[in-house]
Design a protein around this motif. Structure first.
Motif, PDB file in Angstrom:
ATOM      1  N   GLN A 192       0.828  -1.152   0.080  1.00  0.00           N
ATOM      2  CA  GLN A 192      -0.086   0.075   0.008  1.00  0.00           C
ATOM      3  C   GLN A 192       0.883   1.273   0.184  1.00  0.00           C
ATOM      4  OE1 GLN A 192      -2.790   0.268   3.229  1.00  0.00           O
ATOM      5  NE2 GLN A 192      -3.652   2.128   2.309  1.00  0.00           N
ATOM      6  N   ILE A 193       0.709   2.113  -1.207  1.00  0.00           N
ATOM      7  CA  ILE A 193       1.276   3.274  -1.284  1.00  0.00           C
ATOM      8  C   ILE A 193       0.371   4.480  -1.034  1.00  0.00           C
ATOM      9  CG2 ILE A 193       2.763   4.915  -2.654  1.00  0.00           C
ATOM     10  CD1 ILE A 193       4.228   2.442  -1.390  1.00  0.00           C
ATOM     11  N   ILE A 194       0.424   5.574  -0.306  1.00  0.00           N
ATOM     12  CA  ILE A 194      -0.443   6.651  -0.410  1.00  0.00           C
ATOM     13  C   ILE A 194       0.098   7.814  -0.886  1.00  0.00           C
ATOM     14  CG2 ILE A 194      -1.570   5.576   1.704  1.00  0.00           C
ATOM     15  CD1 ILE A 194      -0.375   7.920   3.224  1.00  0.00           C
ATOM     16  N   ASN A 195      -0.855   8.532  -1.538  1.00  0.00           N
ATOM     17  CA  ASN A 195      -0.653   9.917  -1.868  1.00  0.00           C
ATOM     18  C   ASN A 195      -1.840  10.766  -1.361  1.00  0.00           C
ATOM     19  OD1 ASN A 195       1.724   9.973  -4.059  1.00  0.00           O
ATOM     20  ND2 ASN A 195       0.502   8.020  -4.293  1.00  0.00           N
ATOM     21  N   ALA A 196      -1.806  11.420  -0.301  1.00  0.00           N
ATOM     22  CA  ALA A 196      -2.894  12.115   0.406  1.00  0.00           C
ATOM     23  C   ALA A 196      -2.539  13.286   1.137  1.00  0.00           C
ATOM     24  CB  ALA A 196      -3.560  11.064   1.170  1.00  0.00           C
ATOM     25  N   ARG A 197      -3.297  14.340   1.233  1.00  0.00           N
ATOM     26  CA  ARG A 197      -3.227  15.307   2.229  1.00  0.00           C
ATOM     27  C   ARG A 197      -3.442  14.644   3.658  1.00  0.00           C
ATOM     28  NH1 ARG A 197      -0.400  19.906   1.333  1.00  0.00           N
ATOM     29  NH2 ARG A 197      -1.506  21.634   2.004  1.00  0.00           N
ATOM     30  N   THR A 198      -2.335  14.971   4.729  1.00  0.00           N
ATOM     31  CA  THR A 198      -2.631  14.735   6.188  1.00  0.00           C
ATOM     32  C   THR A 198      -2.275  15.569   6.857  1.00  0.00           C
ATOM     33  OG1 THR A 198      -0.034  13.921   6.303  1.00  0.00           O
ATOM     34  CG2 THR A 198      -1.387  12.294   5.181  1.00  0.00           C
ATOM     35  N   VAL A 199      -2.867  15.547   8.075  1.00  0.00           N
ATOM     36  CA  VAL A 199      -2.389  16.300   9.140  1.00  0.00           C
ATOM     37  C   VAL A 199      -1.577  15.381  10.064  1.00  0.00           C
ATOM     38  CG1 VAL A 199      -3.611  17.221  11.337  1.00  0.00           C
ATOM     39  CG2 VAL A 199      -5.011  16.894   9.227  1.00  0.00           C
ATOM     40  N   GLN A 200      -0.401  16.245  10.335  1.00  0.00           N
ATOM     41  CA  GLN A 200       0.566  15.647  11.436  1.00  0.00           C
ATOM     42  C   GLN A 200       0.299  16.314  12.607  1.00  0.00           C
ATOM     43  OE1 GLN A 200       4.822  16.385  10.200  1.00  0.00           O
ATOM     44  NE2 GLN A 200       5.394  16.472  12.382  1.00  0.00           N
ATOM     45  N   HIS A 201       0.491  15.552  13.709  1.00  0.00           N
ATOM     46  CA  HIS A 201       0.015  15.816  15.199  1.00  0.00           C
ATOM     47  C   HIS A 201       0.793  15.119  16.012  1.00  0.00           C
ATOM     48  CE1 HIS A 201      -2.831  12.586  15.730  1.00  0.00           C
ATOM     49  NE2 HIS A 201      -3.019  12.696  14.280  1.00  0.00           N
ATOM     50  N   ASN A 202       0.600  15.351  17.484  1.00  0.00           N
ATOM     51  CA  ASN A 202       1.237  14.778  18.384  1.00  0.00           C
ATOM     52  C   ASN A 202       0.277  14.126  19.432  1.00  0.00           C
ATOM     53  OD1 ASN A 202       0.391  16.680  19.784  1.00  0.00           O
ATOM     54  ND2 ASN A 202       2.166  17.304  20.720  1.00  0.00           N
ATOM     55  N   ALA A 203      -0.888  13.678  18.913  1.00  0.00           N
ATOM     56  CA  ALA A 203      -2.091  13.228  19.766  1.00  0.00           C
ATOM     57  C   ALA A 203      -1.826  11.561  19.314  1.00  0.00           C
ATOM     58  CB  ALA A 203      -3.410  13.505  19.359  1.00  0.00           C
ATOM     59  N   PRO A 204      -1.350  10.851  20.426  1.00  0.00           N
ATOM     60  CA  PRO A 204      -0.848   9.368  20.354  1.00  0.00           C
ATOM     61  C   PRO A 204      -1.912   8.572  19.831  1.00  0.00           C
ATOM     62  CG  PRO A 204       0.046  10.414  22.312  1.00  0.00           C
ATOM     63  CD  PRO A 204      -0.898  11.311  21.923  1.00  0.00           C
ATOM     64  N   ILE A 205      -1.454   7.890  18.814  1.00  0.00           N
ATOM     65  CA  ILE A 205      -2.485   6.950  18.343  1.00  0.00           C
ATOM     66  C   ILE A 205      -1.547   5.541  17.835  1.00  0.00           C
ATOM     67  CG2 ILE A 205      -3.962   8.236  16.868  1.00  0.00           C
ATOM     68  CD1 ILE A 205      -2.499   7.799  14.394  1.00  0.00           C
ATOM     69  N   ASN A 206      -2.344   4.529  18.139  1.00  0.00           N
ATOM     70  CA  ASN A 206      -1.668   3.087  18.298  1.00  0.00           C
ATOM     71  C   ASN A 206      -2.633   2.094  17.335  1.00  0.00           C
ATOM     72  OD1 ASN A 206       0.620   3.142  20.618  1.00  0.00           O
ATOM     73  ND2 ASN A 206      -1.175   4.383  21.302  1.00  0.00           N
ATOM     74  N   PRO A 207      -1.980   1.045  17.136  1.00  0.00           N
ATOM     75  CA  PRO A 207      -2.625  -0.166  16.102  1.00  0.00           C
ATOM     76  C   PRO A 207      -4.308  -0.192  16.843  1.00  0.00           C
ATOM     77  CG  PRO A 207      -0.769  -0.770  16.385  1.00  0.00           C
ATOM     78  CD  PRO A 207      -0.662   0.398  17.461  1.00  0.00           C
ATOM     79  N   GLY A 208      -5.135  -0.102  16.169  1.00  0.00           N
ATOM     80  CA  GLY A 208      -6.578  -0.026  16.589  1.00  0.00           C
ATOM     81  C   GLY A 208      -7.497   1.301  16.624  1.00  0.00           C
ATOM     82  N   ASN A 209      -6.329   2.163  16.548  1.00  0.00           N
ATOM     83  CA  ASN A 209      -6.891   3.625  16.475  1.00  0.00           C
ATOM     84  C   ASN A 209      -7.154   3.932  15.203  1.00  0.00           C
ATOM     85  OD1 ASN A 209      -4.984   4.856  19.137  1.00  0.00           O
ATOM     86  ND2 ASN A 209      -7.023   5.705  18.743  1.00  0.00           N
ATOM     87  N   SER A 210      -6.403   3.055  14.149  1.00  0.00           N
ATOM     88  CA  SER A 210      -6.783   3.441  12.703  1.00  0.00           C
ATOM     89  C   SER A 210      -8.033   3.681  12.167  1.00  0.00           C
ATOM     90  CB  SER A 210      -6.204   2.233  11.718  1.00  0.00           C
ATOM     91  OG  SER A 210      -4.818   2.072  12.222  1.00  0.00           O
ATOM     92  N   GLY A 211      -8.550   4.537  11.517  1.00  0.00           N
ATOM     93  CA  GLY A 211      -9.834   4.834  11.047  1.00  0.00           C
ATOM     94  C   GLY A 211     -10.700   5.642  11.910  1.00  0.00           C
ATOM     95  N   GLY A 212     -10.091   6.063  13.188  1.00  0.00           N
ATOM     96  CA  GLY A 212     -11.016   6.926  14.044  1.00  0.00           C
ATOM     97  C   GLY A 212     -10.824   8.244  13.764  1.00  0.00           C
ATOM     98  N   PRO A 213     -11.667   8.984  14.114  1.00  0.00           N
ATOM     99  CA  PRO A 213     -11.615  10.647  13.876  1.00  0.00           C
ATOM    100  C   PRO A 213     -10.746  11.368  14.546  1.00  0.00           C
ATOM    101  CG  PRO A 213     -13.445   9.932  15.469  1.00  0.00           C
ATOM    102  CD  PRO A 213     -12.890   8.935  15.061  1.00  0.00           C
ATOM    103  N   LEU A 214     -10.198  12.446  14.084  1.00  0.00           N
ATOM    104  CA  LEU A 214      -9.250  13.397  14.958  1.00  0.00           C
ATOM    105  C   LEU A 214      -9.926  14.564  14.732  1.00  0.00           C
ATOM    106  CD1 LEU A 214      -6.258  14.027  16.013  1.00  0.00           C
ATOM    107  CD2 LEU A 214      -5.828  14.863  13.699  1.00  0.00           C
ATOM    108  N   PHE A 215     -10.504  14.938  16.162  1.00  0.00           N
ATOM    109  CA  PHE A 215     -11.314  16.094  16.314  1.00  0.00           C
ATOM    110  C   PHE A 215     -10.477  17.588  16.746  1.00  0.00           C
ATOM    111  CE2 PHE A 215     -13.990  12.812  17.482  1.00  0.00           C
ATOM    112  CZ  PHE A 215     -15.261  12.750  16.648  1.00  0.00           C
ATOM    113  N   ASP A 216     -11.073  18.621  16.283  1.00  0.00           N
ATOM    114  CA  ASP A 216     -10.653  19.954  17.071  1.00  0.00           C
ATOM    115  C   ASP A 216     -11.559  20.187  18.006  1.00  0.00           C
ATOM    116  OD1 ASP A 216     -13.145  20.920  16.265  1.00  0.00           O
ATOM    117  OD2 ASP A 216     -12.343  22.286  14.626  1.00  0.00           O
ATOM    118  N   GLU A 217     -11.248  21.380  18.819  1.00  0.00           N
ATOM    119  CA  GLU A 217     -11.960  21.663  20.055  1.00  0.00           C
ATOM    120  C   GLU A 217     -13.385  21.763  20.021  1.00  0.00           C
ATOM    121  OE1 GLU A 217      -9.367  23.920  23.468  1.00  0.00           O
ATOM    122  OE2 GLU A 217      -9.182  24.567  21.678  1.00  0.00           O
TER     123      GLU A 217
END
Length: 558
Positions: A192-217
């Motif tokens: 799997q190779i991706i070409n996508a716009r991403t949000v880089q952040h420091n909110a820890p995610i681990n296997p199992g978090n994949s597919g979950g939402p990242l919210f603003d305040e």
């Protein structure tokens, strides 16, 4: 509840009261949209993927109605069955789901649950969050549920554990946005190779978090949690919500969107002087609006509604007609070839019909380069070939060595002649062959968008709009893509792109056609080299690579 003060018509003594009420009402409605954990958690679910070698887990969330969810492509890959899990009172509950569509290059997939789910569709950010914006990742990391899922290898074992619903308590991890990053040719795995716009952040995610939402305040989804580089510390990436919006639009799935950051998110990005400025502007706007309302007899309630929309940025979908702050509803699926068709494939389960034009051979399958694309896992990539005949309402049907077979009136075939009234089945997808053209639901203005990034990460957007607003017969258009500004209407300034690289043409009888112009580094459609072929493009969804620049085709209706 805050009630509007009662004032005598024309009375100026209550101007101050109206002024204060308008500001407080707008502020109160903004505050109601601030991050609400209970409301958010009700729309986030645990995803179980049943594979031959066990059960994989991930996260998904509602984006439409009570059954349409978004998750990652890598959460559902290689799956045979899918289940959505959530807490139902004191027990856990599983609802089976199916994959509607998936895209490996943006690591996104759309699921449809077979039953209504709790919660409501979450709003997607149609903006880029600023650096230092506070964010919260929500999901179900497997490491948090070691005791529950470690020994689960099959469905009976999984059902047996539903009476221990602690695994359906989602994990929330806070952080901040580091930057917006264009992931170009980024390898998530060996396949799997991706070409996508991403949000880089420091909110820890681990296997199992994949597919979950990242919210603003304010509870707006700004990303879909996806991956973290190996051996990295504090570096986590979520697929930008704009990619989700583009995906949903291409599938004609409606959604709720937010056009700009709300007040809380703006404050969290570090604007120290922003709060006094916004409060001052809010009071000034309220004062002006109240004076006009007082003089003209307008409803002062409009003041608070206006302020609420400006502060939250929420664009709500209206049941009838779109206003300025409403996300346009996608139209019914529409194919250019349908206007001239004499035959059509009508799905027995309901949904989109596919036109068959006499004398034009089409390939049916799951691959995006097929003329008739079916998003069904039982359909092979290139499943069957259909050749409509000029007379008699007949279609020659040839199976292309599909895994699950092609059937005519219940009988498996390798090659046969179908006629009007016959039932064709490709895998599990059943259609009736009908006579007469498939008419579009309306006559919208037709246009397409090519959007993506060049190898250096610069955003590219090219609009393909035929000269006639409704694509009338006889009207045509040609667009050249290349590096030379003197020869190309759409310029990609990258060394991998030739001066005049490729050409897209439009004709109402053939739709969009793509051909390479002898480029050095070639043109590819969904990874397949174009070479000397001229291919017909579908209305939306195909990825076209001009050299190393990759763009995706989507349809615009205005």
């Amino acid at each position: 509840m805050l009630h509007m003060p009662r004032c005598a018509p024309g009375g100026r003594s209550c101007l101050a009261a109206l002024f204060a009420w308008a500001v407080l009402a707008g502020w109160g409605q903004w505050h109601a949209w601030a991050f609400d954990v209970k409301k958010i958690e009700a729309s986030v679910y645990k995803i179980y993927t049943m594979r031959k070698k066990g059960i994989g887990t991930g996260t998904g969330f509602l984006v439409n109605g009570r059954r349409i969810l978004v998750t990652n492509y890598h959460v559902v890959t290689d799956g045979e069955k899918y289940f959505v899990g959530y807490r139902d009172g004191g027990d856990g509950k599983l609802v089976e789901a199916r994959v509607v569509e998936r895209r490996s290059n943006v690591d996104l997939a759309i699921l449809e649950a077979y039953e209504d789910l709790p919660g409501s569709a979450l709003a997607l950010a149609d903006f880029e969050p600023e650096k230092l914006t506070s964010v919260v990742a929500v999901g179900f990391p497997g490491a948090a549920d070691v005791k529950q899922d470690a020994a689960v290898h099959n469905l009976p074992e999984l059902y047996a554990r539903m009476r221990e619903p602690s695994g359906f308590d989602s994990t929330l991890t806070p952080g901040m946005v580091s930057r917006i990053y264009s992931a170009t040719n980024t390898a998530l795995s060996e396949t799997q190779i991706i070409n996508a716009r991403t949000v880089q952040h420091n909110a820890p995610i681990n296997p199992g978090n994949s597919g979950g939402p990242l919210f603003d305040e304010c509870g707006t989804v700004v990303g879909v949690n996806s991956f973290s580089p190996k051996d990295a510390q504090g570096l986590f990436f979520s697929i930008h919500s704009g990619e989700v919006i583009r995906f949903l639009r291409e599938l004609n799935i409606s959604y709720a969107a937010v056009g700009h950051p709300c007040l809380a998110a703006s404050l969290s990005s570090g604007g120290g002087m922003l709060l006094p400025l916004i409060i001052g502007m809010a009071f000034a706007l309220a004062a002006v609006a109240v004076v006009f309302a007082w003089r003209g007899g307008a409803a002062v309630g409009a003041v608070s509604q206006y302020m609420s929309r400006r502060l939250t940025g929420l664009r709500r979908q209206a049941p009838g007609g779109a206003g300025r702050d409403t996300v346009p509803q996608p139209a019914e699926p529409f194919s250019l070839a349908q206007t001239a068709a004499a035959l059509a494939l009508q799905p027995l389960a309901g949904g989109r019909s596919f036109a068959l034009e006499a004398g034009r051979t089409v390939t049916l399958g799951r691959a995006r380069q097929c003329e008739v694309v079916l998003a069904d896992d039982t359909v092979s990539s290139n499943h069957a070939r259909l050749e409509p005949k000029g007379q008699g309402g007949r279609v020659s049907v040839t199976d292309l060595n599909s895994s699950n077979g092609t059937f005519l009136n219940g009988r498996r075939i390798t090659s046969a002649q179908a006629q009007v009234g016959d039932v064709l089945r490709f895998g599990n997808a059943e259609f009736k062959l009908t006579a007469g053209a498939v008419r579009p639901p309306s006559a919208p203005n037709l246009a397409w968008m090519l959007s993506g990034f060049d190898p250096s990460g610069r955003a590219l957007q090219f609009e393909l709009r035929p000269p006639a607003p409704n694509g009338k017969a006889g009207d045509a258009a040609i667009w050249t893509i290349g590096r030379d500004r003197n020869r190309a209407q759409f310029v990609i300034d990258d060394d991998s792109v030739s001066g005049a690289h490729a050409e897209i043409s439009y004709d109402v009888r053939q739709g969009l056609m793509l051909r390479d112009l002898g480029s050095t580094n070639g043109t590819r459609v969904d990874g397949a080299v174009l070479g000397a072929r001229v291919v017909t493009l579908s209305d939306a969804g195909q990825e076209i690579a001009f050299g190393a620049a990759k763009l995706r085709l989507s349809r615009l209706i205005r």
